[in-house]
Design an enzyme around this catalytic site. Sequence first.
Site, mmCIF file in Angstrom:
data_model
loop_
_atom_site.group_PDB
_atom_site.id
_atom_site.type_symbol
_atom_site.label_atom_id
_atom_site.label_comp_id
_atom_site.label_asym_id
_atom_site.label_seq_id
_atom_site.Cartn_x
_atom_site.Cartn_y
_atom_site.Cartn_z
ATOM 1 N N HIS A 155 -38.878 -11.449 2.312
ATOM 2 C CA HIS A 155 -39.128 -10.025 2.093
ATOM 3 C C HIS A 155 -40.487 -9.582 2.635
ATOM 4 O O HIS A 155 -40.805 -8.393 2.615
ATOM 5 C CB HIS A 155 -39.057 -9.715 0.592
ATOM 6 C CG HIS A 155 -38.463 -8.368 0.300
ATOM 7 N ND1 HIS A 155 -38.436 -7.342 1.223
ATOM 8 C CD2 HIS A 155 -37.878 -7.860 -0.823
ATOM 9 C CE1 HIS A 155 -37.860 -6.280 0.693
ATOM 10 N NE2 HIS A 155 -37.511 -6.553 -0.546
ATOM 11 N N ASP A 203 -36.608 -6.262 5.503
ATOM 12 C CA ASP A 203 -36.233 -5.356 4.408
ATOM 13 C C ASP A 203 -34.739 -5.450 4.156
ATOM 14 O O ASP A 203 -33.971 -5.976 4.970
ATOM 15 C CB ASP A 203 -36.643 -3.918 4.727
ATOM 16 C CG ASP A 203 -36.069 -3.431 6.043
ATOM 17 O OD1 ASP A 203 -34.838 -3.298 6.149
ATOM 18 O OD2 ASP A 203 -36.864 -3.194 6.984
#
Length: 349
Positions: A319, A323
Amino acid sequence: GVAPEEDVVETPPMSHEEHTHQEIKGHKTLATPAVRRLAMENNIKLSEVVGTGKDNRILKEDILNYLAKQTGAILPPSPKAEIIPPLPKSETVPAAPKDKARKIPVPVSRPIVFSGKDKTEPITGFHKAMVKTMSAALKIPHFGYCDEIDLTQLVQLREEMKPLAQIRGVKLSFMPFFIKAASLGLLQYPILNASLDESCQNVTYKASHNIGVAMDTEQGLIVPNVKNVQVCSVFEIASELNRLQSLGSAGQLGTNDLTGGTFTLSNIGTIGGTYAKPVILPPEVAIGALGKIQVLPRFNGKGEVFKARIMNVSWSADHRIIDGATMARFSNLWKSYLENPASMLLDLK
């Protein structure tokens, strides 16, 4: 068959003076013909018997109990308590056919020796490498994304291709299609085929798609990879997978086979899982876990139920640089290639 006996109202047999005592003035006694006959044969007045049935109906057991109290006889077991023996094997109801798709886990037949003492062993080999890799992996902020894939068309295509591949000496599984579809998706979303440096300052986009395949072996979990998938055909990927699996089973995989991976797929479905939470293998930034293929009901565009071949996929991504929207778009593209395998022909190289 014999019709069941019905309840009747007890009336005195007028032609037999010796049984006129069974008439109860002002009261009607409920009993079946069989009960009445049993009372007459034993010269028992129904007025002296307490009925335990519905509406004080006199039952056969009531007559026998009354007779036992008078004579001290031991009653035979009640029909209600009679134990019915099981039917012979030839008369038993046949068992339902076993589901062929369901595999019953078989325990590993290893001799169990109980010494009563704790045992300490050093962590070596692949296990030692896994400790180091997973320790580094858990420093990565993971996020997950799951979806289901309808493989109905792909299942049919593979069945048609299997004999052709076998003639050429290659065992064709579903994994080569999964790998090639992933490579086509990585061409559109190269961030998933990248790596992040330790200082998190630079991203390196890998030119080669070296897609790893997690394998469960006697030596432990190993992840060899198929090199340069972006320029390989499905058949070439299948051939390379056969080689890696053979070497993996024999514990003869080389360093080149186990290093240089850029993206990983783990097929947990071969053991029986549906969903997973796969852990990223650094320096990679994404990994997918493939569940088992199940036959499930689904609706088509006309609202009709049909039998579909469904597989679930669980993605994990880094992350820090990926995304959720990017992961979802990649998954949708990968899914479209597998649900419509003919569409891959337009992008194969």
